[in-house]
Design a protein around this motif. Structure first.
Motif, PDB file in Angstrom:
ATOM      1  N   UNK A   1      10.089   8.358  -6.133  1.00  0.00           N
ATOM      2  CA  UNK A   1       9.018   7.413  -5.826  1.00  0.00           C
ATOM      3  C   UNK A   1       9.284   6.762  -4.469  1.00  0.00           C
ATOM      4  N   UNK A   2      10.520   6.331  -4.269  1.00  0.00           N
ATOM      5  CA  UNK A   2      10.882   5.734  -2.990  1.00  0.00           C
ATOM      6  C   UNK A   2      10.761   6.723  -1.844  1.00  0.00           C
ATOM      7  N   UNK A   3      11.187   7.968  -2.092  1.00  0.00           N
ATOM      8  CA  UNK A   3      11.108   8.994  -1.049  1.00  0.00           C
ATOM      9  C   UNK A   3       9.655   9.255  -0.668  1.00  0.00           C
ATOM     10  N   UNK A   4       8.777   9.306  -1.654  1.00  0.00           N
ATOM     11  CA  UNK A   4       7.364   9.532  -1.369  1.00  0.00           C
ATOM     12  C   UNK A   4       6.762   8.354  -0.613  1.00  0.00           C
ATOM     13  N   UNK A   5       7.153   7.134  -0.968  1.00  0.00           N
ATOM     14  CA  UNK A   5       6.638   5.955  -0.262  1.00  0.00           C
ATOM     15  C   UNK A   5       7.032   5.996   1.206  1.00  0.00           C
ATOM     16  N   UNK A   6       8.255   6.445   1.485  1.00  0.00           N
ATOM     17  CA  UNK A   6       8.694   6.580   2.873  1.00  0.00           C
ATOM     18  C   UNK A   6       7.921   7.688   3.577  1.00  0.00           C
ATOM     19  N   UNK A   7       7.642   8.769   2.860  1.00  0.00           N
ATOM     20  CA  UNK A   7       6.872   9.857   3.462  1.00  0.00           C
ATOM     21  C   UNK A   7       5.440   9.410   3.759  1.00  0.00           C
ATOM     22  N   UNK A   8       4.883   8.574   2.888  1.00  0.00           N
ATOM     23  CA  UNK A   8       3.550   8.015   3.138  1.00  0.00           C
ATOM     24  C   UNK A   8       3.571   7.172   4.411  1.00  0.00           C
ATOM     25  N   UNK A   9       4.641   6.394   4.595  1.00  0.00           N
ATOM     26  CA  UNK A   9       4.780   5.590   5.804  1.00  0.00           C
ATOM     27  C   UNK A   9       4.799   6.478   7.043  1.00  0.00           C
ATOM     28  N   UNK A  10       5.528   7.582   6.969  1.00  0.00           N
ATOM     29  CA  UNK A  10       5.581   8.514   8.098  1.00  0.00           C
ATOM     30  C   UNK A  10       4.205   9.122   8.362  1.00  0.00           C
TER      31      UNK A  10
ATOM     32  N   UNK B   1       1.770  12.475  -9.761  1.00  0.00           N
ATOM     33  CA  UNK B   1       1.241  13.829  -9.576  1.00  0.00           C
ATOM     34  C   UNK B   1       2.372  14.849  -9.550  1.00  0.00           C
ATOM     35  N   UNK B   2       3.510  14.484  -8.965  1.00  0.00           N
ATOM     36  CA  UNK B   2       4.656  15.388  -8.922  1.00  0.00           C
ATOM     37  C   UNK B   2       5.176  15.663 -10.329  1.00  0.00           C
ATOM     38  N   UNK B   3       5.182  14.650 -11.178  1.00  0.00           N
ATOM     39  CA  UNK B   3       5.585  14.858 -12.565  1.00  0.00           C
ATOM     40  C   UNK B   3       4.666  15.852 -13.269  1.00  0.00           C
TER      41      UNK B   3
ATOM     42  N   UNK C   1       0.832  -1.206   0.000  1.00  0.00           N
ATOM     43  CA  UNK C   1       0.000   0.000   0.000  1.00  0.00           C
ATOM     44  C   UNK C   1       0.866   1.256   0.000  1.00  0.00           C
ATOM     45  N   UNK C   2       1.923   1.275   0.822  1.00  0.00           N
ATOM     46  CA  UNK C   2       2.822   2.435   0.850  1.00  0.00           C
ATOM     47  C   UNK C   2       3.441   2.675  -0.523  1.00  0.00           C
ATOM     48  N   UNK C   3       3.886   1.607  -1.165  1.00  0.00           N
ATOM     49  CA  UNK C   3       4.548   1.721  -2.468  1.00  0.00           C
ATOM     50  C   UNK C   3       3.581   2.228  -3.530  1.00  0.00           C
ATOM     51  N   UNK C   4       2.348   1.711  -3.532  1.00  0.00           N
ATOM     52  CA  UNK C   4       1.361   2.122  -4.529  1.00  0.00           C
ATOM     53  C   UNK C   4       0.985   3.593  -4.361  1.00  0.00           C
ATOM     54  N   UNK C   5       0.749   4.019  -3.121  1.00  0.00           N
ATOM     55  CA  UNK C   5       0.405   5.417  -2.892  1.00  0.00           C
ATOM     56  C   UNK C   5       1.564   6.324  -3.290  1.00  0.00           C
ATOM     57  N   UNK C   6       2.789   5.901  -2.940  1.00  0.00           N
ATOM     58  CA  UNK C   6       3.970   6.667  -3.330  1.00  0.00           C
ATOM     59  C   UNK C   6       4.094   6.819  -4.829  1.00  0.00           C
ATOM     60  N   UNK C   7       3.725   5.767  -5.572  1.00  0.00           N
ATOM     61  CA  UNK C   7       3.803   5.822  -7.033  1.00  0.00           C
ATOM     62  C   UNK C   7       2.858   6.873  -7.596  1.00  0.00           C
TER      63      UNK C   7
END
Length: 279
Positions: A251-260, A224-226, A213-219
């Motif tokens: 993408x990885x950075x956003x997935x980590x931010x979603x986790x936070x 959207x950032x693009x 779920x974290x990875x998908x939301x981050x994607x």
């Protein structure tokens, strides 16, 4: 109290169908709930993409985006699409995001910048930018309610909070010491390996690894950032001459931010009781 739409989505009519028809209804209801959960984020990002460069009616784009974001947020509270407790949490996401923006866009760091003028800019950062982070928090909070989320085998909350703090701190400290995001990600992989999220699209529950779920939301945030950089709302240094795709590492950075962000929501009163801590 919930609004009429949310009551319908959470407590739909009883179905006595099976097979492909059942799958179709479940999939359709899942999509409707996702659209509802993305209401603030969707309206806000549509606004970002629609407000032209240079703004409208003599108002700069950044100032207009701030006004529209505040209007959407106020309208959702009035319509009971968000509660005041949720607004408090979303405000925290806004402040955390804005603090990160101030640091990243400073002259000493210069990770990205906002090229247009506006009265609502502080330290070169428009106030509307915090709503991009608040939109992620709004989406996660709405998903808790609409999908009746439950978490199994979640790591102890103090450890999760410590990991979230390390994630946020690393966004700042990696400019001065080594970047430890992948070490932190490895720790997160171990902590959340057994963790699953239980969600209910219609009236049956399904399971999915929480990390997925974290990875998908981050994607989707990365997509959207693009779009945001394509429309010139903000730009990275490699996009000053001509637009280029945002580095996939974001993408990885956003997935980590979603986790936070997800971890912060765990401390809301109505959510904490849905967490099963791993033994």
């Amino acid at each position: 109290m919930l609004n009429r739409l949310d009551r319908l989505l959470i407590d739909p009519p009883v179905l006595n169908i099976t097979g492909i028809a059942r799958f179709g209804v479940e999939f359709f209801w899942f999509g409707i709930k996702e659209l509802r959960a993305c209401l603030f984020a969707g309206l806000f990002f549509i606004t970002i993409f629609c407000v032209p460069h240079g703004g409208m009616f003599g108002i700069s784009r950044y100032d207009l985006l701030l006004f529209i974001a505040l209007t959407i947020q106020f309208a959702m509270v009035v319509a009971k699409l968000e509660t005041w407790d949720e607004i408090k949490a979303i405000t925290l996401f806004h402040l955390l995001g804005f603090g990160l923006e101030l640091f990243k866009t400073s002259s000493a760091i210069g990770s990205w910048h906002y090229p247009e003028n506006g009265w609502s800019k502080i330290g070169g950062v428009p106030l509307f930018s915090g709503f991009m982070y608040a939109a992620v928090g709004s989406y996660i909070i709405q998903c808790w309610r609409l999908f009746d989320l439950k978490i199994r085998h979640h790591p102890p909350l103090p450890l999760a909070a410590l990991l979230a703090l390390a994630l946020y701190a690393n966004f700042f400290t990696h400019h001065y010491i080594n970047d430890y995001r992948w070490y932190i990600a490895a720790v997160a992989l171990g902590m959340y390996a057994r963790c699953t999220v239980i969600f209910t699209p219609y009236d049956r529950s399904y399971r999915m690894p929480l990390l997925v779920a974290f990875i998908l939301i981050g994607f989707f945030i990365w997509l959207a950032e693009n779009l945001g950089t394509f429309f010139g709302v903000w730009r990275y240094p490699n996009q000053l001459g001509a637009w280029a795709t945002v580095h996939v590492g974001k993408w990885g950075a956003w997935s980590l931010l979603v986790m936070m962000t997800f971890t912060i929501t765990l401390f809301l009163k109505d959510i904490k009781k849905r967490i099963h801590i791993a033994q």
